[in-house]
Write an enzyme that holds these catalytic residues in place. Structure first.
Site, PDB file in Angstrom:
ATOM      1  N   GLU A   1       6.274  -6.266   8.468  1.00 15.86           N
ATOM      2  CA  GLU A   1       5.474  -5.783   7.192  1.00 15.86           C
ATOM      3  C   GLU A   1       5.882  -4.260   6.827  1.00 15.86           C
ATOM      4  O   GLU A   1       5.267  -3.361   7.079  1.00 15.86           O
ATOM      5  CB  GLU A   1       3.920  -5.817   7.678  1.00 15.86           C
TER       6      GLU A   1
ATOM      7  N   LYS B   1       0.932  -1.262   0.026  1.00 20.06           N
ATOM      8  CA  LYS B   1       0.067  -0.004   0.185  1.00 20.06           C
ATOM      9  C   LYS B   1       0.835   1.364   0.068  1.00 20.06           C
ATOM     10  O   LYS B   1       0.544   2.334  -0.407  1.00 20.06           O
ATOM     11  CB  LYS B   1      -1.024   0.068   0.905  1.00 20.06           C
TER      12      LYS B   1
ATOM     13  N   HIS C   1       0.846  -3.584  15.067  1.00 20.14           N
ATOM     14  CA  HIS C   1       1.347  -2.684  14.133  1.00 20.14           C
ATOM     15  C   HIS C   1       1.406  -1.566  15.194  1.00 20.14           C
ATOM     16  O   HIS C   1       0.560  -1.069  15.800  1.00 20.14           O
ATOM     17  CB  HIS C   1       0.507  -2.262  13.016  1.00 20.14           C
TER      18      HIS C   1
HETATM   19  C1  PLP Z   1       0.204   0.250   6.401  1.00 20.22           C
HETATM   20  C2  PLP Z   1       0.516  -1.040   7.081  1.00 20.22           C
HETATM   21  C3  PLP Z   1       1.613  -1.498   6.945  1.00 20.22           C
HETATM   22  C4  PLP Z   1       2.879  -0.621   6.550  1.00 20.22           C
HETATM   23  O1  PLP Z   1       3.300   0.368   7.342  1.00 20.22           O
HETATM   24  P1  PLP Z   1       4.409   1.337   7.349  1.00 20.22           P
HETATM   25  O2  PLP Z   1       4.337   2.100   8.487  1.00 20.22           O
HETATM   26  O3  PLP Z   1       4.572   1.909   5.997  1.00 20.22           O
HETATM   27  O4  PLP Z   1       5.743   0.332   7.651  1.00 20.22           O
HETATM   28  C5  PLP Z   1       2.154  -2.977   7.399  1.00 20.22           C
HETATM   29  N1  PLP Z   1       1.126  -3.341   7.923  1.00 20.22           N
HETATM   30  C6  PLP Z   1      -0.206  -3.124   8.124  1.00 20.22           C
HETATM   31  C7  PLP Z   1      -1.302  -4.028   8.694  1.00 20.22           C
HETATM   32  C8  PLP Z   1      -0.425  -2.013   7.444  1.00 20.22           C
HETATM   33  O5  PLP Z   1      -1.707  -1.503   7.677  1.00 20.22           O
END
Ligand code: PLP
Length: 386
Positions: A269, A63, A191
């Site tokens: 991630e 994303k 996260h």
């Molecule tokens: C947006 C998102 C990420 C990526 O986050 P960053 O801050 O760009 O590293 C990873 N995992 C999930 C579930 C997300 O929603």
């Protein structure tokens, strides 16, 4: 003077002269606005991640930037992927990724998207609530699931725990429920919020997760996968203080080793961290005026375009010019017929003229990804992958 190789982009660490000569050469051949994506910088960030967290397999969160050139580069470099919808999943698969290298990490999924994951053999999914488990059990029996827990997002620029994450004390119950419904409970995910400058978020989240691993092990349901999510921060400004990925990673790594069993598999991630530093946005001044006692410059990209991250990602950027000399308090605005399309009311920059370049580094993540193409008829910035 340092040798620079701007033309092929092989030099992963471009200094100011390298960037400026790169811009000068590209602007002869391409109309602005354009977004330069440097493969060498993608590779460098991935290598940094792997060097600092060697036990953690990175799943690039597309994303942040779903451009074909970015996905293809990461496939070549052997990365796995984090997708949030069937369309993202199909996109990554269409460029040749193996389904076993994909995690479907949106905790709320439509039945159609779950069915798509099943058909395409994308087996690892996250969830954070009981109704979702019933949905998964119905449409994808046997799916491998990670429970996403709610963790502190203190000091992160983008808060993600407002909308997602089970209460940690419910996690084990949910994993047991998953098993009872015919799913395969694999582990825990979290996260800490995007652009997380506070390592404590990760350390606390790891502690909460380790407790769940212990509880599960004690109950004869050993877990295998710990997903530490994204959020790893980058510098958006030159000499920005308070961001030290190497030190942060060392602390995370030490804590992981101390509190988890050796056979636990770690994944992450990262989105912004891998792609942010690879992007340079080049715009030009299309108009200027003097208002409110300052110079106003209108650029050919704005909030509706590649600066969309200033809204959705709460991001601030460092605006740079190719001119030198005395600086004046100035305002920068985008091209659309909307006052909201203002980028900054107080930049200290040299006096600019129509046609002059304004560029921004470290804008590879959450820029073109969230832009609205053609609002007011302004086309999106051209992508130049080098
Ligand atoms: C947006 C998102 C990420 C990526 O986050 P960053 O801050 O760009 O590293 C990873 N995992 C999930 C579930 C997300 O929603």
């Amino acid at each position: 003077m340092k040798q620079q190789k701007p033309r092929n982009g092989n030099n992963s660490c471009l200094g100011v002269h390298g960037i400026e000569s790169l811009i000068r050469s590209l602007i002869k051949r391409h109309k602005t606005p354009f977004l330069i994506i440097r493969r060498a910088a993608l590779k460098k960030q991935l290598e940094r991640f792997r060097r600092c967290l060697p036990e953690v397999t990175p799943y690039y969160a597309i994303k942040a930037n779903p451009l074909p050139g970015v996905i293809k580069t990461f496939i070549k470099l052997g990365t796995s992927f984090d997708v949030a919808s069937a369309n993202e999943m199909k996109r990554v698969l269409s460029f040749g990724s193996s389904p076993s290298r994909i995690i479907f990490a949106n905790t709320i999924k439509t039945p159609e998207d779950i069915t798509c994951a099943k058909r395409r053999r994308v087996r690892l999914l996250t969830f954070d609530n009981e109704p979702e488990l019933y949905k998964l059990a119905k449409h994808y029996p046997g799916a491998h699931v990670l429970v996403r827990i709610k963790v502190a997002n203190t000091g992160s620029v983008v808060e993600l725990s407002l909308k997602f994450g089970a209460e940690p004390d419910q996690a084990f119950f949910l994993l047991r429920k998953a098993k009872a419904l015919g799913l395969v409970p694999m582990g825990v995910s979290f996260h800490v919020g995007s652009q997380s400058k506070n390592v404590e978020n990760y350390l606390q989240a790891l502690e909460l997760s380790a407790n769940i691993f212990n509880e599960a092990k004690g109950a004869g349901l050993p877990l295998k996968i710990m997903d530490i999510g994204g959020g790893f921060p980058i510098e958006h400004f030159d000499n920005e203080i308070g961001i030290n990925f190497e030190r942060m990673a060392a602390q995370i790594r030490q804590r992981m080793k101390a509190i988890f069993d050796r056979n636990v598999k770690f994944i992450a991630e990262p989105g912004r961290f891998l792609v942010g530093p690879a992007g340079i946005l080049v715009t030009q001044v299309i108009g200027r005026t003097f208002r409110n006692n300052k110079n106003y410059y209108y650029l050919n990209d704005g909030i509706y375009g590649d600066f969309s991250g200033m809204i959705f990602d709460h991001c601030r950027y460092e605006f740079k010019t190719l001119r030198r000399g005395q600086k004046f308090l100035s305002a920068l605005a985008g091209p659309t017929c909307d006052s909201f399309d203002t980028l900054s009311m107080n930049e200290e920059i040299p006096e600019l003229y129509v046609g002059d370049v304004v560029y921004v580094k470290n804008i590879g993540a959450y820029s073109c990804a969230s832009a609205v193409p053609n609002f007011n008829g302004f086309p999106p910035a051209k992508i130049i992958t080098i």
